[in-house]
Design an enzyme around this catalytic site. Structure first.
Site, short mmCIF file in Angstrom:
data_model
loop_
_atom_site.label_atom_id
_atom_site.label_comp_id
_atom_site.label_asym_id
_atom_site.label_seq_id
_atom_site.Cartn_x
_atom_site.Cartn_y
_atom_site.Cartn_z
N LYS A 37 28.34 45.43 19.62
CA LYS A 37 28.08 43.99 19.74
C LYS A 37 26.57 43.75 19.90
O LYS A 37 26.00 42.87 19.24
CB LYS A 37 28.84 43.41 20.94
CG LYS A 37 30.34 43.27 20.68
CD LYS A 37 31.16 42.91 21.91
CE LYS A 37 32.65 42.98 21.58
NZ LYS A 37 33.55 42.75 22.71
N ASP A 55 34.75 34.42 23.86
CA ASP A 55 35.93 35.25 23.53
C ASP A 55 37.15 34.37 23.24
O ASP A 55 38.14 34.84 22.67
CB ASP A 55 36.29 36.14 24.73
CG ASP A 55 35.81 37.57 24.56
OD1 ASP A 55 35.64 38.01 23.40
OD2 ASP A 55 35.62 38.25 25.59
N GLN A 59 33.66 42.26 29.15
CA GLN A 59 34.38 43.24 28.34
C GLN A 59 35.61 43.74 29.09
O GLN A 59 35.54 44.10 30.27
CB GLN A 59 33.43 44.41 28.01
CG GLN A 59 33.99 45.43 27.03
CD GLN A 59 34.23 44.86 25.62
OE1 GLN A 59 33.56 43.94 25.17
NE2 GLN A 59 35.21 45.41 24.93
N1 GUN Z 1 38.26 44.54 24.85
C1 GUN Z 1 38.77 44.81 23.63
N2 GUN Z 1 38.57 43.78 22.78
C2 GUN Z 1 37.92 42.83 23.48
C3 GUN Z 1 37.41 41.54 23.16
O1 GUN Z 1 37.55 41.03 22.05
N3 GUN Z 1 36.78 40.89 24.17
C4 GUN Z 1 36.63 41.41 25.41
N4 GUN Z 1 36.00 40.68 26.33
N5 GUN Z 1 37.09 42.61 25.75
C5 GUN Z 1 37.72 43.31 24.79
#
Ligand code: GUN
Length: 292
Positions: A52, A119, A96
């Protein structure tokens, strides 16, 4: 059969984002600013976060990483969320997941301001999505929608079968495909692990979105000719074919299913590359204050 190329589409969107950010900064505006909160050292989470941050850098989004030890308390994390909610320099942020067991994920998600919840996990964003109000759509469904749009796949009146009912893929995809806007207006069937005779349902589908995480579950004899198949599954399986000792497998037995499809998204290279770029698109929306 047309292969839905998620890598090429994500690359194209990246160029569009770069252009849009340039327009903001050329007028003296600040670039979008995303904060990422990472707790502990779960190796998958670390890899996702690294990717990211890398893509943010590539497109000109400012990214701030806040990394806590696994032992961080829930109250400390809530205080951090509160600070990020108030920080005018931060357009959007994510926590996350997964979080350590001593922290309630739901409590943390619900403490995020929905206006910064890029998200799209906050119940306000989920609710707004369901009733068709401006909102942040979670990355995977958003990426799938972008693919449907860019490949001009017809959805009106089509029977769509969704395999899986998770909160971050199956349920949002079902809601979005039921909306009155394109790509939507579908007739829907949601299948899950208690569904009787999944094959019977799949054989009626014009569009199948599979997000169950069972490698090669969908076989050729479960799909009708001309169907569109979107494979969201990404499971690591041991394999002697690769030096790494593993291989990524989708939910779809590609060799069999591809022969019957009008469109199919492969794994890897289909939905996967679209997810991070969708998060960046959401960060840009947050910067433009489109969700109010
Ligand atoms: N863990 C796995 N996929 C995601 C996601 O799209 N967002 C977040 N915050 N955590 C994750």
């Amino acid at each position: 059969m047309i292969l839905i190329d998620g890598r090429a589409t994500a690359k194209q969107i990246k160029l569009e984002i770069i252009e849009e950010i340039k327009q903001i900064t050329n007028k003296g505006g600040a670039p979008p600013h995303l904060a990422v909160v990472l707790v502990g050292n779960n190796s998958s989470s670390e890899t996702y976060v690294t990717n990211k941050i890398k893509i943010c850098k590539e497109v000109g989004v400012q990214c701030t990483l806040i990394h806590y030890e696994n032992s961080v308390t829930e109250s400390k994390l809530l205080a951090t969320v509160n600070d990020l909610n108030k920080d005018e320099n931060i357009d959007g942020f994510i926590i996350q997941l997964p979080l350590p067991k001593h922290i309630s994920e739901q409590k943390i998600i619900e403490s995020i301001s929905y206006k910064k919840d890029v998200d799209g996990f906050h119940p306000i964003n989920v609710g707004r999505m369901v009733i068709g109000l401006p909102c942040f759509v979670p990355a995977t469904p958003k990426g799938i929608f972008e693919l449907l749009k860019r490949y001009k796949i017809e959805t009106i009146g089509k029977h769509c079968v969704i395999l899986g009912r998770s909160n971050i893929v199956g349920k949002p995809i079902a809601n979005l495909l039921a909306q009155k806007t394109y790509p939507g207006n579908c007739t829907l069937t949601i299948c899950h692990n208690k569904t009787i005779n999944i094959k019977k349902h799949c054989l009626k589908a014009d569009i199948i979105v599979s997000a169950i995480g069972v490698p090669e579950f969908l076989k050729g004899d479960m799909v009708k000719y001309g169907a569109v198949v979107i494979d969201v599954g990404i499971t690591r399986v041991y394999s002697m074919k690769n030096k790494s000792g593993f291989q990524l497998k989708g939910d779809v037995l590609f060799e069999e299913v591809a022969q019957k499809c009008s469109y199919i998204s492969p794994v890897p290279g289909g939905v996967g590359p679209m997810t991070i770029i969708s998060l960046i698109q959401n960060t840009l929306l947050a910067r433009k204050k489109v969700i109010y």
